[in-house]
Design a protein around this motif. Structure first.
Motif, PDB file in Angstrom:
ATOM      1  N   PHE A   1      -1.263  -1.284  17.816  1.00  0.00           N
ATOM      2  CA  PHE A   1      -1.258  -2.123  16.336  1.00  0.00           C
ATOM      3  C   PHE A   1      -1.677  -1.502  15.387  1.00  0.00           C
ATOM      4  O   PHE A   1      -2.509  -0.586  15.338  1.00  0.00           O
ATOM      5  CB  PHE A   1      -2.069  -3.397  16.911  1.00  0.00           C
ATOM      6  N   ARG A   2      -1.036  -1.739  14.079  1.00  0.00           N
ATOM      7  CA  ARG A   2      -1.358  -1.191  12.757  1.00  0.00           C
ATOM      8  C   ARG A   2      -2.241  -2.373  12.071  1.00  0.00           C
ATOM      9  O   ARG A   2      -1.717  -3.500  11.814  1.00  0.00           O
ATOM     10  CB  ARG A   2      -0.280  -0.782  11.922  1.00  0.00           C
ATOM     11  N   CYS A   3      -3.511  -2.020  12.053  1.00  0.00           N
ATOM     12  CA  CYS A   3      -4.462  -2.941  11.735  1.00  0.00           C
ATOM     13  C   CYS A   3      -4.554  -2.973  10.222  1.00  0.00           C
ATOM     14  O   CYS A   3      -5.601  -2.325   9.638  1.00  0.00           O
ATOM     15  CB  CYS A   3      -5.650  -2.850  12.327  1.00  0.00           C
ATOM     16  N   ASP A   4      -3.590  -3.638   9.511  1.00  0.00           N
ATOM     17  CA  ASP A   4      -3.548  -3.843   8.039  1.00  0.00           C
ATOM     18  C   ASP A   4      -3.344  -5.249   7.850  1.00  0.00           C
ATOM     19  O   ASP A   4      -3.259  -6.266   8.494  1.00  0.00           O
ATOM     20  CB  ASP A   4      -2.589  -2.869   7.415  1.00  0.00           C
ATOM     21  N   CYS A   5      -3.036  -5.492   6.491  1.00  0.00           N
ATOM     22  CA  CYS A   5      -2.697  -6.855   6.101  1.00  0.00           C
ATOM     23  C   CYS A   5      -1.625  -7.562   6.627  1.00  0.00           C
ATOM     24  O   CYS A   5      -1.739  -8.939   6.733  1.00  0.00           O
ATOM     25  CB  CYS A   5      -2.586  -7.001   4.318  1.00  0.00           C
TER      26      CYS A   5
ATOM     27  N   LEU B   1     -11.019  -2.130  19.092  1.00  0.00           N
ATOM     28  CA  LEU B   1     -10.474  -3.239  19.686  1.00  0.00           C
ATOM     29  C   LEU B   1      -9.899  -4.285  18.547  1.00  0.00           C
ATOM     30  O   LEU B   1     -10.693  -4.654  17.754  1.00  0.00           O
ATOM     31  CB  LEU B   1     -11.276  -3.883  20.496  1.00  0.00           C
ATOM     32  N   VAL B   2      -8.797  -4.498  18.969  1.00  0.00           N
ATOM     33  CA  VAL B   2      -8.194  -5.535  17.936  1.00  0.00           C
ATOM     34  C   VAL B   2      -8.692  -6.761  17.766  1.00  0.00           C
ATOM     35  O   VAL B   2      -8.968  -7.383  16.673  1.00  0.00           O
ATOM     36  CB  VAL B   2      -6.601  -5.914  18.342  1.00  0.00           C
ATOM     37  N   LYS B   3      -9.149  -7.373  18.927  1.00  0.00           N
ATOM     38  CA  LYS B   3      -9.829  -8.799  18.873  1.00  0.00           C
ATOM     39  C   LYS B   3     -11.284  -8.636  18.215  1.00  0.00           C
ATOM     40  O   LYS B   3     -11.742  -9.537  17.882  1.00  0.00           O
ATOM     41  CB  LYS B   3     -10.200  -9.047  20.349  1.00  0.00           C
ATOM     42  N   ASP B   4     -11.769  -7.259  17.934  1.00  0.00           N
ATOM     43  CA  ASP B   4     -13.101  -7.208  17.076  1.00  0.00           C
ATOM     44  C   ASP B   4     -12.804  -7.029  15.666  1.00  0.00           C
ATOM     45  O   ASP B   4     -13.803  -7.153  14.970  1.00  0.00           O
ATOM     46  CB  ASP B   4     -13.803  -6.071  17.678  1.00  0.00           C
ATOM     47  N   VAL B   5     -11.496  -7.056  15.216  1.00  0.00           N
ATOM     48  CA  VAL B   5     -11.301  -6.551  13.908  1.00  0.00           C
ATOM     49  C   VAL B   5     -11.395  -7.884  13.013  1.00  0.00           C
ATOM     50  O   VAL B   5     -10.896  -8.820  13.494  1.00  0.00           O
ATOM     51  CB  VAL B   5      -9.808  -6.185  13.878  1.00  0.00           C
ATOM     52  N   SER B   6     -12.165  -7.851  11.744  1.00  0.00           N
ATOM     53  CA  SER B   6     -12.329  -8.925  11.104  1.00  0.00           C
ATOM     54  C   SER B   6     -11.086  -9.283  10.198  1.00  0.00           C
ATOM     55  O   SER B   6     -10.605  -7.971   9.446  1.00  0.00           O
ATOM     56  CB  SER B   6     -13.706  -8.883  10.169  1.00  0.00           C
ATOM     57  N   SER B   7     -10.502 -10.396   9.869  1.00  0.00           N
ATOM     58  CA  SER B   7      -9.356 -10.659   9.207  1.00  0.00           C
ATOM     59  C   SER B   7      -9.822 -10.387   7.759  1.00  0.00           C
ATOM     60  O   SER B   7      -8.796  -9.745   6.759  1.00  0.00           O
ATOM     61  CB  SER B   7      -8.946 -12.039   9.274  1.00  0.00           C
ATOM     62  N   SER B   8     -11.178 -10.427   7.287  1.00  0.00           N
ATOM     63  CA  SER B   8     -11.340 -10.177   5.935  1.00  0.00           C
ATOM     64  C   SER B   8     -11.255  -8.582   5.567  1.00  0.00           C
ATOM     65  O   SER B   8     -11.366  -8.357   4.438  1.00  0.00           O
ATOM     66  CB  SER B   8     -12.783 -10.547   5.649  1.00  0.00           C
ATOM     67  N   ALA B   9     -11.186  -7.691   6.407  1.00  0.00           N
ATOM     68  CA  ALA B   9     -11.242  -6.299   6.493  1.00  0.00           C
ATOM     69  C   ALA B   9      -9.974  -5.584   6.209  1.00  0.00           C
ATOM     70  O   ALA B   9      -9.676  -4.611   5.891  1.00  0.00           O
ATOM     71  CB  ALA B   9     -11.960  -5.658   7.335  1.00  0.00           C
ATOM     72  N   LEU B  10      -9.003  -6.667   6.377  1.00  0.00           N
ATOM     73  CA  LEU B  10      -7.549  -6.086   6.464  1.00  0.00           C
ATOM     74  C   LEU B  10      -6.957  -5.955   5.082  1.00  0.00           C
ATOM     75  O   LEU B  10      -6.957  -6.858   4.197  1.00  0.00           O
ATOM     76  CB  LEU B  10      -6.556  -6.977   7.180  1.00  0.00           C
ATOM     77  N   THR B  11      -6.299  -4.831   4.844  1.00  0.00           N
ATOM     78  CA  THR B  11      -5.528  -4.478   3.382  1.00  0.00           C
ATOM     79  C   THR B  11      -4.380  -3.757   3.709  1.00  0.00           C
ATOM     80  O   THR B  11      -3.965  -3.012   4.789  1.00  0.00           O
ATOM     81  CB  THR B  11      -6.470  -3.769   2.535  1.00  0.00           C
ATOM     82  N   CYS B  12      -3.343  -3.577   2.751  1.00  0.00           N
ATOM     83  CA  CYS B  12      -2.469  -2.767   2.795  1.00  0.00           C
ATOM     84  C   CYS B  12      -2.243  -2.119   1.291  1.00  0.00           C
ATOM     85  O   CYS B  12      -2.815  -2.582   0.346  1.00  0.00           O
ATOM     86  CB  CYS B  12      -1.172  -3.836   2.728  1.00  0.00           C
TER      87      CYS B  12
ATOM     88  N   CYS C   1      -4.810   6.399  -9.168  1.00  0.00           N
ATOM     89  CA  CYS C   1      -5.364   5.125  -8.591  1.00  0.00           C
ATOM     90  C   CYS C   1      -4.858   5.097  -6.877  1.00  0.00           C
ATOM     91  O   CYS C   1      -3.962   5.493  -6.885  1.00  0.00           O
ATOM     92  CB  CYS C   1      -5.005   4.106  -9.419  1.00  0.00           C
ATOM     93  N   THR C   2      -5.710   4.352  -6.148  1.00  0.00           N
ATOM     94  CA  THR C   2      -5.219   3.833  -5.064  1.00  0.00           C
ATOM     95  C   THR C   2      -5.217   2.314  -5.273  1.00  0.00           C
ATOM     96  O   THR C   2      -6.048   1.790  -5.614  1.00  0.00           O
ATOM     97  CB  THR C   2      -6.112   4.399  -3.690  1.00  0.00           C
ATOM     98  N   CYS C   3      -4.048   1.724  -4.584  1.00  0.00           N
ATOM     99  CA  CYS C   3      -4.102   0.413  -4.653  1.00  0.00           C
ATOM    100  C   CYS C   3      -3.795  -0.397  -3.666  1.00  0.00           C
ATOM    101  O   CYS C   3      -2.762   0.033  -2.728  1.00  0.00           O
ATOM    102  CB  CYS C   3      -2.631   0.153  -5.906  1.00  0.00           C
ATOM    103  N   ASP C   4      -4.775  -1.246  -3.319  1.00  0.00           N
ATOM    104  CA  ASP C   4      -4.573  -2.179  -1.973  1.00  0.00           C
ATOM    105  C   ASP C   4      -4.573  -3.502  -2.322  1.00  0.00           C
ATOM    106  O   ASP C   4      -5.173  -4.066  -3.200  1.00  0.00           O
ATOM    107  CB  ASP C   4      -5.728  -1.835  -1.031  1.00  0.00           C
ATOM    108  N   PHE C   5      -4.012  -4.401  -1.459  1.00  0.00           N
ATOM    109  CA  PHE C   5      -4.184  -5.904  -1.641  1.00  0.00           C
ATOM    110  C   PHE C   5      -4.704  -6.345  -0.204  1.00  0.00           C
ATOM    111  O   PHE C   5      -4.419  -5.872   0.624  1.00  0.00           O
ATOM    112  CB  PHE C   5      -2.874  -6.316  -1.892  1.00  0.00           C
ATOM    113  N   ARG C   6      -5.615  -7.320  -0.565  1.00  0.00           N
ATOM    114  CA  ARG C   6      -6.355  -7.934   0.550  1.00  0.00           C
ATOM    115  C   ARG C   6      -6.076  -9.448   0.695  1.00  0.00           C
ATOM    116  O   ARG C   6      -6.432 -10.333  -0.203  1.00  0.00           O
ATOM    117  CB  ARG C   6      -7.814  -7.774   0.450  1.00  0.00           C
ATOM    118  N   PRO C   7      -5.302  -9.905   1.703  1.00  0.00           N
ATOM    119  CA  PRO C   7      -4.899 -11.344   1.958  1.00  0.00           C
ATOM    120  C   PRO C   7      -5.956 -12.255   2.079  1.00  0.00           C
ATOM    121  O   PRO C   7      -5.866 -13.468   1.665  1.00  0.00           O
ATOM    122  CB  PRO C   7      -3.929 -11.337   3.038  1.00  0.00           C
TER     123      PRO C   7
END
Length: 995
Positions: free
Chosen positions: A552-556, A594-605, A616-622
C-alpha cells in the motif's frame, strides 16, 4: 456332568489366579490391562504379552524354544483368543498346546513372523476357529500349504510374504482341493517366476488373488485356469512386459485388475477379451512406455473405472474405448500424453470423473468433451493448455467441477463455459489469464460493464484464479454471480488499484481474496445517507475482502479507505475490508508501518511539480481539506486550493521579510526560523489565521498580531519579563485567550508570565532611580529655563541648521511662512486617484491638511517651471505619486527633482513617495529617482496601515490648529477643471471663455 463342569470352572479360576511363574519377570503392559512376562528357559529368553481374552504375543530371542516346558500364562478362561502371534520362534508341534499354556482352546487369527520350519497340517491340528493366517519372512516355506487349508475349515484369508514358493501345474498333486471357505490368497514377494497352467486350480473358490512383488515376466491364458470365481487380481511389482491374447479369459468373473509398477510395453487388441464383468483396471507407475493396440480396451461392458497413473503413454488410439459404455471414472494422469485423439470419448456418455492432469496436452479441440454428457468432474491440472476455445464445455449440463491449475492458460473464449449451467467449482490457479478478450476490452469502462467468461455460471460457488495476470474486477462477479458464489480467489494477481465500483458486491456471504497482489491504492466511496442503495431493510452483508500482503501507498489516495478501516460507515453492498497485517510500502515516512495503524489525518499527497511554486513543497491533506505549502520564502504566486477540491491553505516559511497573504491562507507556520521581532504581515483581507511563532528568539510580544485577534503559538521564545518590557507582559496577559499554547509560554529567565503583577515590575527600579536624580534634574531644569527664555530664537535656528532635535521644533515655527502643507506631484493620468482617494482623506476632517495640486492651485497662463519651483518652496512636503504614468511624464519628474534638491539643501525629509500599483521597473527610472528609492522608505497604496503612516509623515501641527480660511477656499475652488496645454501652461476649461 454338573460336577465336572463346576470342577473345570474351579480349576480355571485357580489358573487365572496363578502367581508369576518362578522363571519369569511379570508386569503390566500398555494401558495397565495387558500382562507382560519375560521368561528364561535354559538360557533361552522369550517374552509373552497380551490382553486377557483378546490377544497374545510370544517373541523369542532365538528359535530353539522348547514349547513343552513353558509355564502357564493366564490369558483366557478356556475360550478362543482373537489372535496369536509368534515372532522369531520355532514352530511348535501343535498350536493347540501353545494355546493350552495360555488358557485358551482355540484362536481366530494366527500370525507367524520369521518362524522356523515349514507350516503343515500337523501344526494346526485341533484348531477349528482359525479364519486368518499371515506368514511374514517365511523363508522356510517353499509350497502353498494346501493341507493346512484342508485342516482349517473356517480359513478365509491366507497371506504369505517373503517365502520361496514354486507354483506347479494344476496345483501339483491330487490332494485336497476346493477349500470353499477360502476367499483371499496373497502370495507376495515370494520369488514366484513362473505361473504354469492351472497353478491355482486347488483354490478355485478364491475371489481375491494377490501376486505382488514377485518375478513373473510371462504367463498364458491358461495360467489362471480354474479360477472361475476370481474377481480381484493384483500383478503389482512384477516385470510383465506384454500381455498375451485373451490373457485373463480363464477368469471370466474378474472385476478388478491391478498392473502397478510393471514393465508392460504392449497390450494387444484382444488382451482383455471375454472379461464381461471387469469393472476396474489400474495401470500405475509403469516402468516403460505402453502402446495399446486399437480397441485394446473396447467392448468391456462392465468397465467403470480405468486409471493410467504415471504410466508413460506416447499416444492413445482414438477407438481405444469404443463400446466400453459403462465407464464412469477415467484417469489419464502424468503419462506424458500430448494430444487427445478425436473421438476418444465418443461412446463415453456415462463418465462422471475425468482426470487428465499432469500431461503435456497443449491444445483442446472445441468438441473433444461434447460426448461426455454425464461428466461431473474434470481435472486438467499441470498441462500446457493455452486456450479454452469456443463452446468447449457446451452441453455439459451435469458438470460441477473443473480444475485447470498450473497450465499456460492465456485465453478463455467468452462462450467456453456456455451450457455448463451446473458448474459449482472452478479452479484456474497459476496460469497467465487476464480474462480480457484477445483484442482487448470491448468496452472502455471495463470495470463497470465488461463481464468475464464465467458470466453464465450462475450456480458457481467457488472461483479460484490465484496466480494469474488479472487486474480487473469484472461486473458479473459483483452483480450476477451473487446467489451461490461463496469464494472468489484473486490472490497473487496483478491488481494495483481498486476503484469505488470494484468494492460493490451484491453477494451476501462472499469471500474475495485479493492478498499478495500489487495493490497500492483503494478508492472507497464515502457513505452518503439517503442513497438508494441504503434504502429498505437489508441485513448487513457478511462478505469480506482479504487484502493482506499488498504494498500500500499510504498517502491521501487511501484516505477514505483508512477511515473505513477505523469504523466509518460503509455502503450496503461493500464487503468488510480485512487488511490483516498489510504494511505501507511508501512513502518513506510510512514505509513498514501497519496499514491498520495509520491515522487518516496523517495522509497527504503532493501536487504536480508544475502546480507548485518554485522553492516550495506542496502537499494536500484530505482530513482538513487544506493545501500545505512548505517554502524557503514567500511564493510569488499561491496555488488556489479550490482548483484541487480543497478549501484552505496552510503555509510554512523558512524565512520572511514582509508578507501579504491571500484570504484562503488559514495557517502560517514560522516556527524555529530565528525571528527576533514580530514579522510584518498585511492582514487586510485575512479573517481567520493561525500563526505559529514558536521556537524563535522573540523577546517582546508581537503587538500587531495580538491586537489583530489571531490565534498564535508562542512557546519556546525568550520573552523578556522585566521592567523595560512590562507593557509586553501586560499585552500577553490581556490576549492570553488568543495564544493556543499559552501553558507552554515562559519568560527568558524561566517562570510564567501569566501570574506576574506587571504593574509592579518597575517599582524597585523607580525607587532607586527617582530618589537619586530628582535633585539634579531640578537644578538643571532651572538653569535651562532661564537660558532658554533669553536665547530661545537663537537656539531654534542653531538646531534647525544642523538638523538636530528637530522633533522638538514645531513645523509652524520652521515653515511658518509656507502656504501649503504639501504639494502633490503626479501624472495627469493618475488625477482620478488623487482627486477621489488622496485629497478627500487628507483635506477632510479631522486631518484638514492644505494641499497644492496643479489643476486647482496654479495660476492660469504662468510658465510651468516657475509654477513648480513656487509650489515646492511654498509647501512643507512634496508628495510624489510614483507610477508607470509618472515615469513617462517629463513635468512630473521635474517636480520630483525640485523637491529633492530642496530637501537635500535643508537636510529635511520633505519628499514623500507613494507607489501606486506595482513597483516600477528600476531600469525605466531616472537615476536621481532610483537613488532616492534605494536610500529612503516609501509608502505603497493598499498597505493596511497606509493612511496612518502617511499622516505620521505629514507636517505636525499644534493640537486644535485649523486653517478654516483654507477649508472654505478649497471647497470653493474645487470645481475648476484644469489641465496642461501643449505649450506647458495650465488651462482651466471651465473658465476658458472668461480669459
Amino acid at each position: 456332568m454338573l460336577v465336572a463342569t463346576l470342577l473345570a470352572l474351579v480349576l480355571t479360576a485357580r489358573a487365572l489366579a496363578t502367581e508369576c511363574p518362578a522363571s519369569c519377570d511379570c508386569g503390566a503392559g500398555e494401558g495397565g490391562a495387558e500382562r507382560e512376562y519375560i521368561c528364561r528357559q535354559e538360557g533361552v529368553v522369550y517374552q509373552v504379552n497380551g490382553l486377557p481374552n483378546s490377544f497374545a504375543k510370544i517373541h523369542c530371542e532365538s528359535n530353539n524354544i522348547d514349547w513343552t516346558t513353558i509355564p502357564f500364562f493366564p490369558y483366557s478362561s478356556n475360550g478362543t483368543l482373537e489372535s496369536l502371534t509368534l515372532s522369531n520362534c520355532q514352530l511348535p508341534s501343535t498350536f493347540a498346546s501353545v494355546l493350552a499354556n495360555l488358557g485358551a482352546n482355540d484362536v481366530r487369527a494366527l500370525t507367524l513372523t520369521g518362524a522356523a520350519g515349514e507350516l503343515g497340517a500337523e501344526h494346526v491340528k485341533g484348531l477349528s476357529s482359525v479364519e486368518n493366517i499371515m506368514m511374514i519372512y517365511a523363508d522356510d516355506q517353499t509350497r502353498i500349504p494346501y493341507d493346512v487349508f484342508a485342516a482349517l475349515p473356517a480359513l478365509r484369508d491366507f497371506r504369505i510374504r517373503g517365502a520361496r514358493l514354486q507354483l506347479e501345474e494344476n496345483g501339483g498333486d491330487n490332494g485336497p482341493s476346493a477349500h470353499p471357505a477360502l476367499r483371499s490368497v496373497e502370495l507376495a514377494s515370494s520369488g514366484i517366476a513362473d505361473v504354469p497352467p492351472g497353478a491355482f486350480m486347488r483354490i478355485r473358490h478364491v475371489k481375491k488373488l494377490y501376486l505382488w512383488g514377485n518375478k513373473i515376466e510371462n504367463f498364458t491364458s491358461e495360467s489362471f485356469r480354474g479360477l472361475d470365481n476370481l474377481d480381484t487380481l493384483d500383478f503389482t511389482g512384477n516385470p510383465v512386459s506384454s500381455l498375451p491374447s485373451r490373457a485373463f479369459t480363464a477368469a471370466p468373473r474378474l472385476r478388478s485388475l491391478t498392473l502397478v509398477a510393471t514393465r508392460l510395453a504392449h497390450a494387444p487388441t484382444d488382451a482383455f477379451e471375454g472379461l464381461n464383468e471387469l469393472e476396474e483396471i489400474l495401470f500405475k507407475f509403469g516402468r516403460g512406455s505402453v502402446k495399446f493396440s486399437p480397441r485394446a480396451l473396447a467392448s468391456l461392458p462392465a468397465l467403470k473405472k480405468l486409471t493410467f497413473d504415471r504410466t508413460p503413454l506416447d499416444s492413445l488410439p482414438h477407438d481405444l474405448l469404443d463400446g466400453s459404455t459403462a465407464l464412469e471414472e477415467l484417469t489419464i494422469k502424468s503419462t506424458g500424453l500430448k494430444t487427445l485423439p478425436d473421438g476418444l470419448f465418443k461412446t463415453q456418455q456415462r463418465i462422471q470423473q475425468l482426470d487428465l492432469s499432469g500431461n503435456l496436452i497443449k491444445k483442446l479441440d472445441s468438441k473433444i468433451f461434447w460426448p461426455l454428457k454425464g461428466m461431473k468432474e474434470l481435472n486438467l491440472d499441470e498441462n500446457n493448455i493455452e486456450e479454452f476455445p469456443t463452446q468447449l464445455f457446451s452441453g455439459l449440463e451435469n458438470l460441477t467441477s473443473v480444475t485447470a491449475n498450473r497450465n499456460g492458460l492465456k485465453y478463455i473464449a467468452d462462450d467456453a463455459f456456455q451450457g455448463a449451467t451446473s458448474l459449482e467449482f472452478l479452479s484456474l490457479n497459476d496460469n497467465q489469464l487476464t480474462l480480457k478478450p484477445k483484442d482487448g476490452p470491448t468496452n472502455e469502462y471495463l470495470d463497470l460493464d465488461e463481464p468475464s467468461p464465467f458470466q453464465t455460471l450462475v450456480n458457481l460457488k467457488e472461483l479460484h484464479l490465484q496466480g494469474n495476470a488479472i487486474s480487473d474486477i469484472f461486473s458479473d462477479w459483483k452483480w450476477r454471480l451473487i446467489t451461490n458464489l461463496r469464494k472468489l480467489d484473486l490472490s497473487r494477481n496483478n491488481f494495483t488499484y481498486l476503484s469505488k465500483a470494484d468494492l460493490q458486491f451484491l453477494a451476501y456471504n462472499l469471500e474475495i481474496d485479493l492478498r499478495q497482489n500489487h495493490i497500492t491504492t483503494i478508492d472507497v466511496q464515502p457513505y452518503i445517507a439517503g442513497l438508494p442503495v441504503d434504502e429498505g431493510p437489508r441485513e448487513e452483508t457478511k462478505s469480506v475482502m482479504l487484502l493482506d500482503n499488498n504494498p500500500f501507498r499510504c498517502d491521501c489516495e487511501i484516505y477514505m479507505f483508512i477511515r473505513r478501516l477505523h469504523g466509518a460507515k460503509r455502503l450496503t453492498a461493500e464487503p468488510k475490508l480485512d487488511i490483516g497485517n498489510a504494511r505501507c510500502a511508501s512513502p518513506p515516512s510510512f514505509a513498514g508501518e501497519l496499514v491498520k495503524d495509520v491515522s487518516s489525518s496523517a495522509l497527504t499527497c503532493s501536487l504536480r511539480p508544475q502546480d507548485c511554486p518554485a522553492n516550495c513543497t506542496c502537499d494536500f491533506r484530505p482530513a482538513t481539506l487544506s493545501l500545505e505549502l512548505d517554502c524557503d520564502a514567500e511564493p510569488s504566486k499561491y496555488p488556489d486550493p479550490e482548483n484541487h477540491g480543497l478549501r484552505t491553505t496552510k503555509l510554512r516559511l523558512r524565512s520572511i521579510q514582509s508578507l501579504t497573504l491571500p484570504p484562503h491562507v488559514v495557517s502560517l507556520n514560522l516556527s524555529g526560523i530565528g525571528l527576533t521581532e514580530s514579522p510584518l504581515l498585511n492582514l487586510q483581507d485575512i479573517k481567520d489565521l493561525d500563526v505559529d511563532l514558536s521556537g524563535n528568539l522573540l523577546t517582546a510580544a508581537p503587538v500587531e498580531l495580538l491586537q489583530a485577534n489571531l490565534t498564535l503559538h508562542l512557546a519556546r521564545n525568550p520573552f523578556a519579563c522585566d521592567c523595560s518590557h512590562f507593557d509586553d507582559v501586560l499585552l500577553l496577559q490581556h490576549y492570553k485567550s488568543n495564544i493556543f499554547d499559552a501553558d507552554n509560554v515562559t519568560c527568558s529567565g524561566g517562570g510564567s508570565p501569566w501570574h506576574m503583577n506587571a504593574a509592579r515590575l518597575c517599582d524597585f527600579r523607580r525607587a532607586t532611580i527617582i530618589g537619586g536624580t530628582l535633585a539634579a534634574l531640578g537644578i538643571i531644569a532651572a538653569f535651562v529655563a532661564v537660558f532658554s527664555y533669553r536665547y530661545i530664537l537663537e537656539i531654534k535656528v542653531y538646531l534647525f541648521n544642523r538638523g538636530w532635535c528637530q522633533s522638538l521644533i514645531t513645523e509652524d515655527e520652521l515653515d511658518k511662512d509656507a502656504e501649503y502643507d504639501a504639494f502633490v506631484s503626479f501624472s495627469e493620468k493618475d488625477a482620478k486617484w488623487v482627486s477621489e482617494e488622496l485629497l478627500p482623506k487628507l483635506e477632510g476632517a479631522p486631518n484638514n491638511f492644505k494641499l497644492c495640486v496643479h489643476y486647482r492651485d496654479w495660476v492660469l497662463g504662468d510658465m510651468i517651471p516657475a509654477q513648480i519651483a513656487r509650489s515646492v518652496e511654498q509647501s512643507r512636503r512634496t508628495i510624489v505619486v510614483l507610477s508607470e504614468n509618472f515615469l513617462k511624464s517629463t513635468w512630473a519628474q521635474l517636480e520630483f527633482r525640485a523637491a529633492n534638491i530642496r530637501a537635500q539643501r535643508e537636510r529635511r525629509a520633505r519628499v514623500l513617495v507613494i507607489i501606486l500599483g506595482e513597483v516600477p521597473d528600476c531600469e525605466e527610472m531616472d537615476a536621481e529617482l532610483r537613488a532616492y528609492l534605494s536610500t529612503n522608505t516609501y509608502l505603497k497604496w493598499g498597505d493596511r496601515l497606509f493612511w496612518e503612516r502617511l499622516k505620521y509623515a505629514m507636517p505636525h501641527k499644534r493640537r486644535g490648529q485649523l486653517n478654516e480660511v483654507y477649508v472654505a477656499d478649497k471647497l470653493k475652488r474645487g470645481g475648476l477643471d484644469a489641465r496642461l496645454n501643449a505649450n506647458g501652461k495650465i488651462v482651466n476649461d471651465a473658465a476658458q471663455q472668461r480669459f
